[in-house]
Design an enzyme around this catalytic site. Structure first.
Site, short mmCIF file in Angstrom:
data_model
loop_
_atom_site.label_atom_id
_atom_site.label_comp_id
_atom_site.label_asym_id
_atom_site.label_seq_id
_atom_site.Cartn_x
_atom_site.Cartn_y
_atom_site.Cartn_z
N CYS A 115 0.89 -1.20 -0.12
CA CYS A 115 0.05 0.03 -0.07
C CYS A 115 0.87 1.14 0.14
CB CYS A 115 -0.92 -0.08 1.24
SG CYS A 115 -1.83 -1.43 1.23
N HIS A 278 -3.97 6.90 1.08
CA HIS A 278 -4.50 5.55 0.23
C HIS A 278 -5.76 5.09 0.65
CE1 HIS A 278 -4.12 1.27 -0.31
NE2 HIS A 278 -3.82 0.96 1.04
N ASN A 308 -9.86 -0.92 -2.58
CA ASN A 308 -8.80 -0.78 -2.17
C ASN A 308 -7.70 -1.39 -3.25
OD1 ASN A 308 -6.06 -0.97 -1.20
ND2 ASN A 308 -6.67 -1.56 0.72
O1 UT7 Z 1 -4.77 -1.46 2.43
C1 UT7 Z 1 -4.04 -2.42 3.31
C2 UT7 Z 1 -4.67 -2.14 4.56
N1 UT7 Z 1 -5.89 -2.96 4.85
C3 UT7 Z 1 -6.70 -2.29 5.47
O2 UT7 Z 1 -6.49 -1.24 5.79
C4 UT7 Z 1 -8.03 -2.88 6.09
C5 UT7 Z 1 -8.15 -2.68 7.62
N2 UT7 Z 1 -9.10 -3.23 8.15
C6 UT7 Z 1 -10.47 -3.24 7.75
O3 UT7 Z 1 -10.73 -2.56 6.92
C7 UT7 Z 1 -11.44 -3.98 8.51
O4 UT7 Z 1 -10.96 -4.82 9.44
C8 UT7 Z 1 -12.38 -5.14 7.63
C9 UT7 Z 1 -13.16 -4.36 6.86
C10 UT7 Z 1 -11.28 -6.07 6.95
C11 UT7 Z 1 -13.08 -6.03 8.64
O5 UT7 Z 1 -14.07 -5.27 9.53
P1 UT7 Z 1 -14.11 -5.50 11.08
O6 UT7 Z 1 -15.16 -4.58 11.31
O7 UT7 Z 1 -12.56 -5.36 11.43
O8 UT7 Z 1 -14.51 -6.94 11.04
P2 UT7 Z 1 -14.00 -8.14 11.44
O9 UT7 Z 1 -12.82 -8.72 10.87
O10 UT7 Z 1 -13.76 -7.95 13.06
O11 UT7 Z 1 -15.00 -9.31 11.56
C12 UT7 Z 1 -16.36 -8.96 12.01
C13 UT7 Z 1 -17.37 -10.14 11.55
C14 UT7 Z 1 -16.94 -11.59 11.69
O12 UT7 Z 1 -18.09 -12.39 12.12
P3 UT7 Z 1 -17.99 -12.80 13.65
O13 UT7 Z 1 -16.90 -13.68 13.89
O14 UT7 Z 1 -18.38 -11.69 14.29
O15 UT7 Z 1 -19.30 -13.76 13.18
C15 UT7 Z 1 -16.38 -11.72 10.28
O16 UT7 Z 1 -16.56 -13.16 10.08
O17 UT7 Z 1 -17.63 -9.93 10.30
C16 UT7 Z 1 -17.47 -11.14 9.42
N3 UT7 Z 1 -17.32 -10.78 8.05
C17 UT7 Z 1 -17.89 -10.51 7.11
N4 UT7 Z 1 -19.13 -10.65 6.89
C18 UT7 Z 1 -19.61 -10.42 5.69
C19 UT7 Z 1 -15.71 -10.57 7.70
N5 UT7 Z 1 -15.95 -10.20 6.38
C20 UT7 Z 1 -17.19 -10.33 5.95
C21 UT7 Z 1 -17.78 -10.04 4.74
N6 UT7 Z 1 -19.01 -9.85 4.71
N7 UT7 Z 1 -17.17 -9.66 3.63
#
Ligand code: UT7
Length: 351
Positions: A115, A278, A308
């Protein structure tokens, strides 16, 4: 001597993939993706017809034309990507061939800073220009993520975020004190290298994470450890991300590295005319905007349309902002990135 951005361009593939489209392959929803990331759609390159280097070449042609030069005027190419056409050689030489930059003096460098790749590339170009070594540097950030994502529910937290695209700039020397790159700040910390990574295939043969998980044979076996059958069978060849760790670290490092650039130059946050972060996650950019107390019109967000695009995200957003008339001569433009490595950085450019 300063380095100025003399030309800029971007290209995104035609194919639009909506959040709804992704629900065919994995358990996700338009609402979840928009709420957590702000992304509405992204672009995917046409398989068999487009590659990371051809996307880069399309953006580069626009930047070259915009700078009023010809491809053969380019004396140095810097190509930033994490999704190259080949494991080796890198995309720099493929882009060189695609653009017909065939004169012997031209050189091509590939950088892998994910990134932050564009900011790292900008800093490298700045040093080469200031030293007098090169006069027309082509810096490209391009990604074709769609070829390497896991479209099962297991990979959904990564897959819904990423999109394909490319952006490019031409960098030239200027003696105008009121124009050009004022500073660049680069940082990295490998402590969490595996928390946002595509581990396989690679040369690690289990060194960092244990041999069993990947099905490595006895170490006395010659060769054959780059790709193992277990990697394929257990779906271990896709990117992985600890989203929350990345998010929490990003919202600290982004404002810090922007403030560092301002301190280096004796400027204030109120001096920034446009922040081009970014495009990692709309929520991250909004957090950074609030931390710096910037109004909406001073922050570029286009992740809604493109997702992204990693190394391509800053040059695409910068190019779009410039072509939309959001950047005028004399404006102070701030670029900042954080991502895999972890690596992060910022740049201040007087347009
Ligand atoms: O450019 C590179 C740098 N990358 C970033 O900056 C990414 C930074 N992180 C993020 O943007 C966020 O952490 C994400 C968007 C990737 C994820 O969001 P989050 O609010 O941190 O979700 P999480 O990973 O804590 O997951 C929460 C829940 C989980 O389910 P349970 O365990 O609570 O039942 C995941 O399994 O959301 C679930 N989940 C999804 N549900 C529907 C994860 N991805 C998805 C999805 N659709 N695509």
């Amino acid at each position: 001597m300063r380095t100025k951005i003399a030309g800029i361009g971007h290209y995104v593939p035609e194919k639009v993939v909506t959040n709804e489209d992704l629900t065919q392959y994995m358990d996700t929803s338009n609402e979840w993706i928009i709420e957590r990331t702000g992304i509405e759609e992204r672009r995917y390159a046409a398989k068999h017809k487009e590659t990371t280097s051809t996307l880069g070449a399309k953006a580069a042609r626009i930047a070259i034309k915009n700078a009023g030069i010809e491809p053969e005027d380019v004396d140095f190419i810097i190509f930033a990507t994490l999704s190259p056409d080949y494991y080796f050689p890198g995309c720099g030489v493929l882009l060189q061939r695609e653009l017909g930059i065939t004169h012997r003096e031209a050189a091509a460098l590939d950088i892998r800073n994910q990134c932050s790749g564009f900011i790292y590339g900008l800093s490298i170009a700045d040093q080469f220009i200031k030293s007098g070594m090169y006069k027309n540097i082509l810096l490209v950030g391009a990604e074709m993520h769609s070829m390497g994502l896991d479209f099962s529910t297991e990979g959904r937290n990564v897959t819904v975020i990423f999109g394909d695209g490319a952006g490019a700039v031409i960098l030239q020397p200027t003696e105008d004190d009121n124009q050009g790159i004022l500073t660049t700040c680069l940082h990295s910390d490998g402590t969490h290298a595996e928390e946002l990574a595509m581990i396989n295939p690679g040369s690690h043969s289990g060194y960092h994470l244990g041999t069993e998980k990947y099905g490595y044979p006895d170490p006395s076996t010659p060769g054959g450890t780059f790709v193992t059958q277990k990697m394929i069978d257990d779906n271990l060849m896709a990117p992985n991300m600890s989203g929350q760790l990345v998010f929490k670290t990003a919202v600290v490092k982004f404002p810090a590295v922007i403030k560092e650039a301002l301190e280096n130059t004796g400027l204030e946050t109120t001096d920034i005319d446009l922040l081009v972060p970014h495009q990692a996650n709309l929520r991250i950019s909004q957090f950074v905007q609030r931390a710096l107390k910037l109004p909406d019109e001073k922050v570029v967000n286009n992740i809604q349309k493109y997702g992204n695009t990693t190394a391509a995200s800053i040059p695409i957003a910068l190019s779009e902002a410039w072509h939309d008339g959001r950047i005028q001569t004399g404006d102070l433009v701030c670029l900042a990135a954080f991502g895999s490595g972890f690596t992060w950085g910022s740049a201040l450019v007087r347009w």
